[in-house]
Motif scaffolding. Sequence first.
Motif, mmCIF file in Angstrom:
data_model
loop_
_atom_site.group_PDB
_atom_site.id
_atom_site.type_symbol
_atom_site.label_atom_id
_atom_site.label_comp_id
_atom_site.label_asym_id
_atom_site.label_seq_id
_atom_site.Cartn_x
_atom_site.Cartn_y
_atom_site.Cartn_z
ATOM 1 N N ARG A 91 0.831 -1.204 0.000
ATOM 2 C CA ARG A 91 0.000 0.000 0.000
ATOM 3 C C ARG A 91 0.869 1.260 0.000
ATOM 4 N NH1 ARG A 91 -4.492 1.589 4.629
ATOM 5 N NH2 ARG A 91 -5.104 3.598 3.672
ATOM 6 N N THR A 123 -8.321 4.100 1.625
ATOM 7 C CA THR A 123 -9.093 3.119 0.864
ATOM 8 C C THR A 123 -10.566 3.513 0.868
ATOM 9 O OG1 THR A 123 -9.421 1.765 2.829
ATOM 10 C CG2 THR A 123 -7.448 1.314 1.488
ATOM 11 N N ASN A 169 -13.035 1.799 1.897
ATOM 12 C CA ASN A 169 -13.625 1.366 3.165
ATOM 13 C C ASN A 169 -13.361 2.416 4.243
ATOM 14 O OD1 ASN A 169 -14.896 -0.243 5.082
ATOM 15 N ND2 ASN A 169 -13.039 -1.437 5.529
ATOM 16 N N GLU A 170 -12.148 2.977 4.261
ATOM 17 C CA GLU A 170 -11.834 4.003 5.250
ATOM 18 C C GLU A 170 -12.657 5.277 5.012
ATOM 19 O OE1 GLU A 170 -7.159 2.792 6.080
ATOM 20 O OE2 GLU A 170 -7.671 4.375 4.654
#
Length: 400
Positions: free
Chosen positions: A358, A370, A372-373
């Motif tokens: 990453r 990301t 999701n974050e």
Amino acid sequence: GALCLVCIAESLSSALCCTDARELIIPLREGQAYNRSVSHHFCYTNTHVPQWHDIWTRMQIRVNSSRMIRVTQVDSEEELEEFNMWNIIFSFLKEKLNDTSIYVDLYSNKTCLKVELLEANTTYCIVLFRRFDPKLFLVFFLGLLLFFCGDMLSRSQLFYYSAGISFGLLASLLILVYMMSKVMPKKNPVYFLLVGGWSFSLYLLQLIFKNLREICKSYWQYLLGYLLLVGFVSFGVCYRYGPLENERSINLLSWALQLLGLLLMYSGIQIHPIALALVVIAVCTKNLDYPMQWVFAAYRRVQSARLGPSPPRLLTEEEYRVQGEVETRKALEELRSYCRSPDFSAWTAVSRIQSPKRFADFVGGACHVTPNEVSVHEQEYGLGGIFLEDQLFEEEEEDD
């Protein structure tokens, strides 16, 4: 050459005759016509004080004759009578033939002229009048255009080529006369007239422009060939050297155009105080931004010294959000640049982070968070999120 010597001889003989007998000087008055058939001396005494509405007014003495005559202008009555070799030469260069016009300065006290008949049974008429001259207005407007557009014209290729061709057309005659003065033998009598060089060239230019209509009508083939030849040569010279590219050369050309514009503005106004005032106004108007900046900076310094330091302005919510996004994006780019630099120890950083892949994607340009974050952040801190509800509940409990 012989014709020039004959003209000088006639001028010398007329001057010698004037020394023997003083001729009657006829005073000129505005709007009155004087018809004569013999040689006379005329003088105009200016008693009118120039006013502001005379800025584009021209006083003119018009001389019309049935045949060729010689009109010579001087500045005083004494010059009409005195004999001087240099005055004869210069009067030859300034003499005017047949239908001619003499411009009178509004500030001149006295203007005199003498009319000499070259043929018998010649009648002529002299009229003095003042009128609006559109040429003065055009000269003033051209100067105004050059002064305010000098910066733009100095960088224009169209102006460069057009000005170069025009200058070549005008200077070609001067160069031709100069080359003739170098080639001709010094013993030739005409060389005496070419000693002045450029003065004689200007005299030829004056004669050409005065008889331009007759030249265009009778010798238009030669005039067209001359214009095409000199125009192509001038264009070739301009194309060979190309437009100005050096910034200092462009600045010099711009300053020269602005100075020429100021001179044209001043010469296009007949009233000298008004001309000077308009020149000063034009200079102040063109450079008004610099004094205004100085005055505004001085005013702010005085105000800050009087009131003290002003408190910083607080940001609005929208400004706070925009500034946060901009500064975050800027800091991330600086971090990527540092990670790509040779000073960064990649092995040490990889050994300390949990997700090396990453981190490598981030250095390559990927997003630092990301999806999701982002979703979790919106649930907690977005509109209707948990953090916002907790803040609202805490405010309600404090109010109770």
